[in-house]
Enzyme design. Structure first.
Site, PDB file in Angstrom:
ATOM      1  CB  SER A 124      -0.852  -0.022   1.273  1.00 17.92           C
ATOM      2  OG  SER A 124      -1.413   1.246   1.518  1.00 17.92           O
ATOM      3  CE1 TYR A 148      -3.660  -2.006   5.397  1.00 22.31           C
ATOM      4  CE2 TYR A 148      -3.022   0.207   4.708  1.00 22.31           C
ATOM      5  CZ  TYR A 148      -3.405  -1.081   4.391  1.00 22.31           C
ATOM      6  OH  TYR A 148      -3.522  -1.442   3.072  1.00 22.31           O
ATOM      7  CE  LYS A 152      -1.293  -4.572   3.607  1.00 16.39           C
ATOM      8  NZ  LYS A 152      -1.494  -5.730   2.734  1.00 16.39           N
TER       9      LYS A 152
HETATM   10  C1  UD1 Z   1      -5.273   4.281   2.789  1.00  9.46           C
HETATM   11  C2  UD1 Z   1      -4.063   4.092   1.882  1.00  9.46           C
HETATM   12  C3  UD1 Z   1      -4.434   3.190   0.724  1.00  9.46           C
HETATM   13  C4  UD1 Z   1      -5.033   1.885   1.252  1.00  9.46           C
HETATM   14  C5  UD1 Z   1      -6.216   2.180   2.172  1.00  9.46           C
HETATM   15  C6  UD1 Z   1      -6.725   0.923   2.836  1.00  9.46           C
HETATM   16  C7  UD1 Z   1      -2.758   6.127   2.108  1.00  9.46           C
HETATM   17  C8  UD1 Z   1      -2.349   7.414   1.509  1.00  9.46           C
HETATM   18  N1  UD1 Z   1      -3.604   5.391   1.399  1.00  9.46           N
HETATM   19  O1  UD1 Z   1      -6.236   4.944   2.123  1.00  9.46           O
HETATM   20  O2  UD1 Z   1      -3.271   2.918  -0.027  1.00  9.46           O
HETATM   21  O3  UD1 Z   1      -5.479   1.116   0.171  1.00  9.46           O
HETATM   22  O4  UD1 Z   1      -5.788   3.031   3.202  1.00  9.46           O
HETATM   23  O5  UD1 Z   1      -7.812   1.230   3.666  1.00  9.46           O
HETATM   24  O6  UD1 Z   1      -2.320   5.778   3.180  1.00  9.46           O
HETATM   25  N2  UD1 Z   1     -12.231  10.548   4.093  1.00  9.46           N
HETATM   26  C9  UD1 Z   1     -13.214  11.429   4.539  1.00  9.46           C
HETATM   27  N3  UD1 Z   1     -14.349  10.909   5.096  1.00  9.46           N
HETATM   28  C10 UD1 Z   1     -14.559   9.559   5.233  1.00  9.46           C
HETATM   29  C11 UD1 Z   1     -13.551   8.672   4.760  1.00  9.46           C
HETATM   30  C12 UD1 Z   1     -12.397   9.204   4.201  1.00  9.46           C
HETATM   31  O7  UD1 Z   1     -13.064  12.643   4.440  1.00  9.46           O
HETATM   32  O8  UD1 Z   1     -15.608   9.157   5.768  1.00  9.46           O
HETATM   33  C13 UD1 Z   1     -11.031  11.100   3.462  1.00  9.46           C
HETATM   34  C14 UD1 Z   1      -9.720  10.717   4.143  1.00  9.46           C
HETATM   35  O9  UD1 Z   1      -9.391  11.624   5.163  1.00  9.46           O
HETATM   36  C15 UD1 Z   1      -8.752  10.766   2.954  1.00  9.46           C
HETATM   37  C16 UD1 Z   1      -9.607  10.328   1.763  1.00  9.46           C
HETATM   38  O10 UD1 Z   1     -10.953  10.562   2.153  1.00  9.46           O
HETATM   39  O11 UD1 Z   1      -8.305  12.082   2.717  1.00  9.46           O
HETATM   40  C17 UD1 Z   1      -9.455   8.859   1.398  1.00  9.46           C
HETATM   41  O12 UD1 Z   1      -9.645   8.076   2.571  1.00  9.46           O
HETATM   42  P1  UD1 Z   1      -9.820   6.487   2.513  1.00  9.46           P
HETATM   43  O13 UD1 Z   1     -10.750   6.109   1.415  1.00  9.46           O
HETATM   44  O14 UD1 Z   1     -10.154   6.019   3.871  1.00  9.46           O
HETATM   45  O15 UD1 Z   1      -8.413   5.956   2.070  1.00  9.46           O
HETATM   46  P2  UD1 Z   1      -6.932   6.264   2.649  1.00  9.46           P
HETATM   47  O16 UD1 Z   1      -6.940   6.348   4.117  1.00  9.46           O
HETATM   48  O17 UD1 Z   1      -6.328   7.377   1.871  1.00  9.46           O
END
Ligand code: UD1
Length: 335
Positions: A124, A148, A152
């Site tokens: 990841s 997490y 990885k």
């Molecule tokens: C992370 C990893 C990704 C991995 C995934 C597994 C990083 C950069 N990426 O994804 O490689 O596959 O974990 O779970 O570490 N968000 C909101 N509201 C929500 C949910 C998310 O605002 O309810 C925002 C988060 O703050 C982030 C973006 O949306 O900025 C994406 O979040 P999410 O889909 O959870 O993935 P990552 O945490 O980026």
């Protein structure tokens, strides 16, 4: 060729199974169904016309895993099975180390015992953490920012050290943010309980299952203040695994690739694209930052393009359209 896919009924595992079966590869799925459903096996069969072998097996049980290797003559392994919620990993780090590290050790032990010499590891972008130099290249230093991501990174070390000591081939794929669903609408991401990732949350708000999205952080150093990520269609990602297997046909050693689109999109960008794809308004509220999150993360995937002949092809609009089709056709997931 017969490929064992750990976590094969999960989100990425199921799309990869479809991709491989469509290329005539025999697929054996191992999954403990802790975060997936048996119905996925039926759906894979509906899409491909072929029913993959399935074992409800927890890879944390070495003896159960060995039994699968005894029953099937495995040529290569694609190792997905792992826990993947960043926020849960912050709350329950030992659960993450136990599952993700022990599982990987057992997969390697089984490969050694049964003389299997090729592995593709699901890693990841979370391994980069706070390195800050976007677009991220594979040689960037690894500073995972949450448990997490650390599991990885440890998985990567285990597989690399093991591959080198046994002179076999390993491809490590560092995924950025996989979203979307198979274009049939038959398989997609189906989190149990409230989604922790952005896209399933947005699509459940669009469908009326959740009231509103909480945007985690609006004061990041990004153009609109919300987190920026590199979103990639899960089917593009699945294709990357096929290319990785092709690479391992004639190569030993360890190869590590970023699998992303090379473009960053903010949370607000994703809301807009999803509204366009679904024709629905996404209610949202700006909220506190989520522990363990970084501000920005997107890939330089040129090495994968050069060495794997792989490139992300789908647009954000297609990712959102496919995600929405999956949501509409399966309002209650696989039930
Ligand atoms: C992370 C990893 C990704 C991995 C995934 C597994 C990083 C950069 N990426 O994804 O490689 O596959 O974990 O779970 O570490 N968000 C909101 N509201 C929500 C949910 C998310 O605002 O309810 C925002 C988060 O703050 C982030 C973006 O949306 O900025 C994406 O979040 P999410 O889909 O959870 O993935 P990552 O945490 O980026």
């Amino acid at each position: 060729m017969k490929v064992l896919i750990t976590g094969g009924t999960g989100y990425i595992g199921s799309h990869t199974s479809v991709e491989l079966i469509n290329k005539g590869i025999d697929v054996v799925i191992v999954d403990n169904l802790s975060n997936s459903d048996f119905e996925v096996v039926n759906r894979i069969e509906r899409i491909t016309g072929v029913r993959p072998a399935f074992y409800k097996t927890d890879i944390c049980s070495r003896s159960e895993l060995f039994r699968v290797f005894e029953n099937e003559k495995i040529d290569s392994v694609i190792h997905f099975a792992a826990l993947k919620s960043i926020s849960e990993s912050v709350e329950k780090p030992l659960l993450y180390y136990e599952n993700n590290v022990t599982g990987t050790m057992n997969v390697c032990e089984a490969m050694k015992r049964f003389n299997v010499k090729k592995i593709v590891l699901s890693s990841s972008a979370a391994v980069y953490g706070l390195t800050g130099n976007n677009p991220l290249k594979e040689e960037a230093p690894l500073f995972p920012y949450n448990p997490y991501g650390r599991t990885k990174m440890i998985q990567e070390h285990i597989v690399s050290d093991f591959a080198e000591s046994e002179s076999f081939g390993a491809v490590i794929l560092r995924y950025f943010n996989p979203i979307g669903a198979h274009e049939s609408g038959l398989i997609g991401e189906n989190p149990k309980g409230k989604p922790s990732n952005l896209m399933p949350y947005i699509s459940q708000v669009a469908a009326g299952r959740l009231e509103k999205l909480f945007v985690f952080g609006s004061d990041y150093k990004t153009p609109d203040g919300t987190g920026v990520r590199d979103y990639i269609h899960v089917s593009d990602l699945a294709r990357g695994h096929l290319q990785a297997l092709i690479k391992l046909e004639n190569n030993t050693g360890v190869f590590t690739y970023n699998i992303g689109s090379g473009r960053g999109h903010s949370v607000l960008d994703m809301i807009k694209s999803f509204e366009k794809a679904s024709g629905r308004k996404i209610a949202f509220e700006l909220a506190e930052r989520r522990p363990g999150d970084v501000d920005m993360c997107y890939a330089d995937s040129s090495l994968a393009e050069k060495e794997l002949d792989w490139k992300a092809e789908c647009s954000i609009d297609k990712m959102c359209a496919d995600e929405w089709r999956w949501q509409k056709l399966n309002p209650n997931g696989y039930e």
